[in-house]
Design an enzyme around this catalytic site. Sequence first.
Site, short mmCIF file in Angstrom:
data_model
loop_
_atom_site.label_atom_id
_atom_site.label_comp_id
_atom_site.label_asym_id
_atom_site.label_seq_id
_atom_site.Cartn_x
_atom_site.Cartn_y
_atom_site.Cartn_z
N LYS A 40 0.81 -1.21 0.00
CA LYS A 40 0.00 0.00 0.00
C LYS A 40 0.85 1.26 0.00
O LYS A 40 0.47 2.25 -0.61
CB LYS A 40 -0.98 0.00 1.18
CG LYS A 40 -0.38 0.20 2.53
CD LYS A 40 -1.49 0.18 3.56
CE LYS A 40 -0.97 0.00 4.97
NZ LYS A 40 -0.14 1.09 5.44
N ARG A 622 4.42 -8.56 10.31
CA ARG A 622 5.68 -7.82 10.09
C ARG A 622 6.73 -8.76 9.52
O ARG A 622 7.72 -8.32 8.96
CB ARG A 622 6.23 -7.22 11.39
CG ARG A 622 5.35 -6.22 12.13
CD ARG A 622 4.87 -5.14 11.24
NE ARG A 622 3.54 -5.47 10.72
CZ ARG A 622 2.99 -4.88 9.67
NH1 ARG A 622 3.63 -3.95 9.02
NH2 ARG A 622 1.78 -5.24 9.26
#
Length: 767
Positions: A40, A622
């Site tokens: 994104k 992550r």
Amino acid sequence: MGGSTPESEKILKSLDQRQREAVQTVAGPLLILAGPGSGKTRVLTSRIAYLIAVAAAHPSQILALTFTNKAAREMQSRINALLPSGGTRGITMGTFHSVMARLLRMELRDGWLPGYTAKFSIYDTGDSERMIRQIIKDLHIDKKRVEPRRIRAVISRQKNMMISPAAFEQHARTPDNKLIAQVYHVYEKALHGANALDFDDLLLKPLELFRRHPKILDKYRRRWRHVHIDEYQDTNLVQFRLSHLIAQEHRNICVVGDDAQSIYAFRGADLRNILNFKDSYPEAKVVMLEQNYRSTATIVRLADRVIKHNVQQVKKTLHTDNDEGAPVELIELETGQEEAEAAAKKILGHCSRVGAAFRSLPQYDYRDCAILYRTNAQSRNFEECLRAEGIPYRVVGGVSFYQRKEVKDALAYLRLLVNPDDRSSTLRVINYPRRCIGLRTQEKLADYARLHELSLWEALNRIPKLPVGAREKRVLGDFHSLIAQHQARLTSEPPHEVAKDLLKMSGLLAEIAKTGTDLARKKVDNVQEVISAIAQYTQDMQTGTLDAYLQSVALLTDADEGKDTANKVTLMTLHASKGLEFKVVFIGGLEDELFPSSHALRDADPKKLEEERRLFYVGITRAERHLYLGRAKSRLMFGSTRRFQLSTFVRELDDDLIRESSSANPTSTLRGQHLGGGLARSFSSPKRRQAFGMPAKAPRLPAPVGSGRRYTAEIRPGVRVRHPTFGDGRVVSIKGLRGDPREATVLFDNRGHKNLVLAYARLRVLG
DNA sequence: GTCTGGGGAGTTTTT
DNA sequence: CTCCCCAGAC
């Protein structure tokens, strides 16, 4: 718009179909629902570059709001990389708070909001709490009943929801809330009187400004023709109103977010912003980015299963074309120390040449690894172990540079120069270092100020009229002229020179240096560093004024300081890890009451538990290649050892998702690797430990103390020790278990007896 | 009125 | 360890 140019080709080249669709939608409202690792940031930067290169938007027409300052910097450089011709200067980019602070600095010059000037101070949580403490005292409220911390939080929540003191008072039913409403009233007045804005005001005041002065709003509507907001799931009501005011006319607003990654509800973030985006912008185009490019299939699958336990969510299906990768390992150990050792071993396994070669895996750098935890307090164990192993690391958060006491004291003096009405700063430094202005005198000053509706500084301007004795008048006068003198110099001399002199003349530097220890020297260095930072910041005198410096410093966060260039392992809270990615991630402390936190469990509030689960989801996602989950069965907490249950978040998962393992000894990980899909059993029970050639009993807390490998276990009566400030001495007695002492009484050669809490005192065993 | 030192408490996450 | 509070010294 479809015209293809070399630049547009370049921008679109690295994108997939959906991403391209998002980038090429250059007009009208756009909602991008993006899962973790779906690129994104890339989409957002590409879109901005595309606007400039292809849609011929002028950079100055673009407003891009990010979650951290660091994200803004990164975005800026990525855009520059996409646009070799440059020309990106002029984009308004930064966090909501920093952009609005800049806007206020511009607009308040002309007195648009009565009582506020462009030189306003920004109050952080600590400053606010200080003010509230003061107010509680003035109102004679029993502090035991409603603690300042809680009051601040409640007030902040009201401000986030745009509930005024009056409105809050009306709806206050409980006696506590009635009390808080009273404090809220006075607090708002006090901020105003101090020409100060707290974090919430930084958003509320621009809103007020826009409402009261449509001309100003109009100016920004025309200026910012393209609004971008990243991490939209973590915006609050005020932020929604602000962005809506700016964008509702031209409707060029692009928001990017993931409801599953909303982790800041406690701070007022409101998921309705993202869920109901279409209510405000019915014509909005929605693009879903569901393909994950970051993590292995194993990690993506685990993340997906975790989040499925949440009821409240938009249905999204994460998928990836990435390879399966290594299994996710659950590491269960006895203590927090062992957990930290396991993390260090795992990291060595990936980053040392031998370890990586043995596993025939690529060798990673330390910068590719991160250790994540729920609370800042958990960093200690990890830090000590990493230090003992000689692994370089950096801790994000905790006590960052601008939070250190000496730095805050220095900044308070400087804030006073810029904004003398700043009450919090005045109280902070008026008698530090000691200049015989005691609490009684301060109270009298404050009383006088309140009576005549003056700020403390204005009251100091009328010293002859103050109801205090001659001696007090003299010392107050000295303080007043100290500030006034340097304030006058500020108009003609370079700010860092004035700052340097003020910090010297005030006696602050001498006070800090007084003890002459290494620590003191370090503190002095920190203050010197503030001075050089000012010199650097104010070099460009157009924009680099002292007030601008102080305001920007107030908005720096721990996540912003990181020099990612250094090859170090990153330690941080799960919250701070948002938006980042690492090849190897270790999440520690997966125990009930720690993660999920006791607060979430105690209140049995599904909303809180779901937010914690989203936090777990953020942590998992992550990781690019390797994910380890750490868990200790007992842990030292608030001074005593307590047993903890495995985290709900792990227990609720199917067994096949995670492989149990242990790295209590260094080879076990390596061995585990060869077991293929099989289940390497936990080494936590004595039998199993013996079966793997380990001592039946888990080794007792090898807690390193200070630098080097000194363990508290070695501290026992009779041992010679060294303390950084007290010097050498001999341990007389200890409190706590043998092998796990908590406190020690030490007879120092020069200082006599001292009681030291070992968790804090940095004692080193001599000999 | 001011200063010093002992005692007690403190830890969710943060713009 | 740091911050706050309170008693008692100066």
